[in-house]
Scaffold this active site. Structure first.
Site, PDB file in Angstrom:
ATOM      1  N   HIS A   4      -0.592 -21.793   8.551  1.00 61.25           N
ATOM      2  CA  HIS A   4      -1.348 -20.984   7.235  1.00 61.25           C
ATOM      3  C   HIS A   4       0.077 -20.791   6.425  1.00 61.25           C
ATOM      4  O   HIS A   4       0.110 -22.347   5.062  1.00 61.25           O
ATOM      5  CB  HIS A   4      -1.252 -19.465   7.487  1.00 61.25           C
ATOM      6  CG  HIS A   4      -3.044 -19.469   8.050  1.00 61.25           C
ATOM      7  ND1 HIS A   4      -2.813 -19.186   9.837  1.00 61.25           N
ATOM      8  CD2 HIS A   4      -4.340 -19.903   8.234  1.00 61.25           C
ATOM      9  CE1 HIS A   4      -4.217 -19.009   9.830  1.00 61.25           C
ATOM     10  NE2 HIS A   4      -5.251 -19.225   8.836  1.00 61.25           N
ATOM     11  N   GLU A  21       3.016 -14.845  10.797  1.00 66.35           N
ATOM     12  CA  GLU A  21       3.946 -16.665  11.341  1.00 66.35           C
ATOM     13  C   GLU A  21       5.756 -15.989  10.362  1.00 66.35           C
ATOM     14  O   GLU A  21       6.142 -16.764  10.427  1.00 66.35           O
ATOM     15  CB  GLU A  21       3.145 -17.414  10.462  1.00 66.35           C
ATOM     16  CG  GLU A  21       1.625 -17.145  10.906  1.00 66.35           C
ATOM     17  CD  GLU A  21       1.085 -18.486  10.130  1.00 66.35           C
ATOM     18  OE1 GLU A  21      -0.660 -19.152  10.639  1.00 66.35           O
ATOM     19  OE2 GLU A  21       1.184 -19.020   8.821  1.00 66.35           O
ATOM     20  N   ARG A  77     -12.412   2.715  -8.604  1.00 69.23           N
ATOM     21  CA  ARG A  77     -12.904   2.571  -9.614  1.00 69.23           C
ATOM     22  C   ARG A  77     -14.120   2.526 -10.375  1.00 69.23           C
ATOM     23  O   ARG A  77     -14.774   1.690  -9.200  1.00 69.23           O
ATOM     24  CB  ARG A  77     -11.982   1.253 -10.627  1.00 69.23           C
ATOM     25  CG  ARG A  77     -10.866   1.611 -10.048  1.00 69.23           C
ATOM     26  CD  ARG A  77     -10.383  -0.353 -10.593  1.00 69.23           C
ATOM     27  NE  ARG A  77      -8.631   0.008 -11.226  1.00 69.23           N
ATOM     28  CZ  ARG A  77      -7.466  -0.018 -10.999  1.00 69.23           C
ATOM     29  NH1 ARG A  77      -7.731   0.134  -9.702  1.00 69.23           N
ATOM     30  NH2 ARG A  77      -6.825   0.275 -11.251  1.00 69.23           N
ATOM     31  N   ARG A  93      -3.912   5.626 -13.170  1.00 66.29           N
ATOM     32  CA  ARG A  93      -5.098   6.198 -12.719  1.00 66.29           C
ATOM     33  C   ARG A  93      -5.380   8.231 -13.452  1.00 66.29           C
ATOM     34  O   ARG A  93      -6.334   8.063 -13.182  1.00 66.29           O
ATOM     35  CB  ARG A  93      -5.656   6.450 -11.462  1.00 66.29           C
ATOM     36  CG  ARG A  93      -5.293   4.306 -10.986  1.00 66.29           C
ATOM     37  CD  ARG A  93      -6.174   3.595 -11.649  1.00 66.29           C
ATOM     38  NE  ARG A  93      -7.591   4.165 -11.514  1.00 66.29           N
ATOM     39  CZ  ARG A  93      -8.363   4.679 -10.281  1.00 66.29           C
ATOM     40  NH1 ARG A  93      -7.988   3.357 -10.067  1.00 66.29           N
ATOM     41  NH2 ARG A  93      -9.506   5.032 -10.622  1.00 66.29           N
TER      42      ARG A  93
HETATM   43  O1  URA Z   1      -3.979   0.387 -10.145  1.00 65.65           O
HETATM   44  C1  URA Z   1      -3.975  -0.911  -9.060  1.00 65.65           C
HETATM   45  C2  URA Z   1      -2.987  -1.895  -9.703  1.00 65.65           C
HETATM   46  C3  URA Z   1      -2.156  -2.956  -9.100  1.00 65.65           C
HETATM   47  N1  URA Z   1      -2.823  -3.284  -7.560  1.00 65.65           N
HETATM   48  C4  URA Z   1      -4.045  -2.170  -7.032  1.00 65.65           C
HETATM   49  O2  URA Z   1      -4.118  -2.370  -6.119  1.00 65.65           O
HETATM   50  N2  URA Z   1      -3.986  -1.037  -7.507  1.00 65.65           N
END
Ligand code: URA
Ligand code: R1P
Length: 259
Positions: free
Chosen positions: A8, A84, A172, A227
């Site tokens: 890969h 790898e 989300r 968040r």
């Molecule tokens: O909120 C986020 C931002 C970047 N990467 C993630 O996994 N989550």
């Protein structure tokens, strides 16, 4: 170590010159791997772009050889690349990523250095029992913290949640799927209460692999989403966050002792 050309990553140990690198900077994004090589390394040579897994060999300002490589997004891809890389002689891996903060005091633009991960990742279960610790290497991690302190970069050290999905797994709902399965409803608040700092998608599996295979791993991620405020990535602060993570990792890789 093997002389094989790996399937890969598409290069082998014999492509790495002498002395060959023992440290790899591992980005999820191939463009980041390229940027790191072109901006912070010298005498850069491209090793492969197979499957978008861009890998570069270059040298730090102190002459130390280093790989800038791509893991791809998520633990299954990372597990292939890391396996790898270890086969071609890599003994230390610093993940340079992006993440979403889940704590109100950790702003976009700062960096999170992971001391350990809550690993909610399927790929890791093929490598070690679910209870196996996902712990960062203490020496590499201290090198990252020292680097961030010396560079005066706003940084936070603590536990990361590594999950398999960007949308559902990070709670989300502003996406093609507005329905969350019951076990994920409220998971971010629960993690916040458990003093978890951030979400990303690779560190936990990387840390478990390090424990099982016997290499050293650490992770530094630029915060690109907050968040507690919004589900969205803040694109105006993204470059700053990523650059802070990169220069911290470069400084740490320069200072860390060879094994
Ligand atoms: O909120 C986020 C931002 C970047 N990467 C993630 O996994 N989550
Ligand atoms: O910026 P990278 O290193 O890809 O890291 C983060 O970004 C991707 C999701 O946007 C996932 O891979 C996550 O872990």
């Amino acid at each position: 170590m093997t002389n094989k050309h790996l399937y890969h990553i598409d290069f082998g140990w014999e492509d790495l010159g002498s002395p060959s690198p023992t440290i790899a900077l591992l980005s999820g994004d191939p463009q980041r791997a390229n940027f790191i090589a072109q901006t912070y390394l010298h005498d850069v040579r491209i090793l492969s772009e197979n499957r978008g897994l861009h890998s570069y060999l270059g040298y730090l300002p102190n002459g130390k050889p280093v790989l800038s490589a791509t893991s791809g997004m998520g633990a299954p891809s990372l597990s292939i690349v890391v396996n790898e890389l270890v086969q071609v002689g890599i003994q230390k891996i610093i993940r340079i990523g992006t993440c979403g903060s889940i704590q109100p005091h950790i702003p976009v633009g700062s960096i999170v250095i992971s001391s350990a991960a809550l690993c909610r990742q399927g790929a890791a279960n093929d490598i070690a029992p679910v209870e196996y610790p996902a712990a960062a290497d203490p020496f590499l991690t201290v090198a990252l913290v020292n680097a961030a302190q010396e560079l005066k970069i706003e940084h936070y050290l603590g536990i990361t949640a590594s999950v398999d999905t960007f949308y559902e797994g990070q709670e989300r709902t502003n996406s093609a799927n507005s329905h969350l399965i019951r076990k994920l409803e409220g998971i971010t608040e629960e993690y916040r209460q458990l003093n978890i700092l951030n979400y990303e998608m690779e560190a936990g599996t990387l840390f478990k692999m390090a424990g099982v295979y016997g290499f050293a791993a650490a992770a530094v991620c630029g915060v690109v989403a907050q968040r507690t405020v919004s589900e969205n990535v803040i694109s105006t602060s993204k470059d700053m966050a990523i650059n802070n993570a990169i220069i911290t990792a470069i400084h740490a890789a320069t200072n860390v002792k060879n094994m």
